[in-house]
Design a protein around this motif. Structure first.
Motif, PDB file in Angstrom:
ATOM      1  N   TRP A  49       0.833  -1.215   0.000  1.00  0.00           N
ATOM      2  CA  TRP A  49       0.000   0.000   0.000  1.00  0.00           C
ATOM      3  C   TRP A  49       0.862   1.256   0.000  1.00  0.00           C
ATOM      4  O   TRP A  49       0.587   2.216  -0.713  1.00  0.00           O
ATOM      5  N   ARG A 142       0.980   7.828   3.126  1.00  0.00           N
ATOM      6  CA  ARG A 142       0.699   6.474   3.599  1.00  0.00           C
ATOM      7  C   ARG A 142       1.723   6.030   4.639  1.00  0.00           C
ATOM      8  O   ARG A 142       1.369   5.372   5.619  1.00  0.00           O
ATOM      9  N   ARG A 233      -6.649   5.372  -1.199  1.00  0.00           N
ATOM     10  CA  ARG A 233      -7.123   4.008  -0.956  1.00  0.00           C
ATOM     11  C   ARG A 233      -6.999   3.671   0.522  1.00  0.00           C
ATOM     12  O   ARG A 233      -6.057   4.072   1.193  1.00  0.00           O
ATOM     13  N   GLN A 235      -6.562   1.339   3.952  1.00  0.00           N
ATOM     14  CA  GLN A 235      -5.748   0.208   4.417  1.00  0.00           C
ATOM     15  C   GLN A 235      -6.185  -0.113   5.842  1.00  0.00           C
ATOM     16  O   GLN A 235      -6.057   0.719   6.731  1.00  0.00           O
TER      17      GLN A 235
END
Length: 243
Positions: A49, A142, A233, A235
């Motif tokens: 990710w 991230r 996105r 996670q």
């Protein structure tokens, strides 16, 4: 401090019964290598990710990024646990390290500001930061989400009066899985935790691992999306405790 040292001695004693080795700082590079390979097969969801790109990134390029990121993270974990906690390992007949579990012991000190600065000076910036133009801002956002994961863990355990053993990293090389090593490692730590009336805590990033740890008495206390609003996105992380 006396209780902390006693906890370490008890785990070291139990490890010798299970034929596990208490690893030293001189074993750090081997520890990191085993954990990186373990998390690469299959690809660790969080590392994937962090490192994946919105552009056309080849599988080879992705793996290179993942190895660099995992090495950075595992260097930090192994260094801290070798200094403040306990790291256990298992070797094959040739003496090769094939499995590692990194534990933080109840009562061990948290990372001080001085140690955090020393870590930064030793290991440098996390991999996405120096490569922002090629990796992209999403990778940095991230990577920073890992702080959210750790903060959630601290908050969950702050609510509990019971002291706990924190399994910060655990990995077995792919070719040595299915041979009982997982049960040996977790059984060793859980025996000492049970003897002292302590709980155990860990995070995992996949539903399959959640099922694995449930077989060893862990229960999910929270499932959380650690991605910030700026991330494209989600996670999810499973936070698990064994009483």
């Amino acid at each position: 401090m006396m209780k902390l040292n006693q906890h370490k001695r008890d785990l070291e004693s139990e490890a010798s019964k299970k034929k596990l080795e208490v690893l030293q700082r001189s074993d750090k590079d081997d520890c990191v290598s085993v954990l990186v390979e373990s998390f690469m097969t299959p690809h660790d969801p969080i590392a994937t990710w962090i490192c994946e790109s919105t552009g056309n990134l080849s599988e080879q390029a992705l793996e290179k990024r993942m190895r660099k990121t995992l090495k950075y993270v595992m260097n930090g974990i192994c260094g801290t646990c070798l200094k403040h906690g306990v790291v256990l390992g298992s070797r094959d007949e040739e003496g090769r390290l094939v499995g590692v579990i990194c534990c933080r012991v109840p009562g061990d000190p948290t990372l001080t500001r001085k140690e955090a600065i020393r870590k930064l000076l030793t290991h440098g910036l996390p991999p996405p930061f120096p490569h922002v133009f090629s990796w992209g801002l999403q990778s940095i956002k991230r990577f920073q989400s890992l702080d959210t994961m750790k903060e959630t863990s601290r908050n969950l355990n702050r609510k509990e009066e019971k002291q706990y053993w924190y399994i910060e990293a655990f990995g077995i090389l792919p070719e040595y899985r299915g041979k009982g090593l997982c049960a040996t490692f977790l059984g060793c730590v859980s025996k000492v935790a049970d003897d002292h009336g302590h709980s155990m805590f860990l995070e995992t990033q996949s539903a399959s691992n959640e099922g694995l740890y449930k077989r060893f008495g862990f229960e999910t206390v929270e499932r959380k999306n650690i991605a910030s609003a700026a991330c494209t996105r989600e996670q999810h992380v499973w936070f698990m405790r064994r009483e």
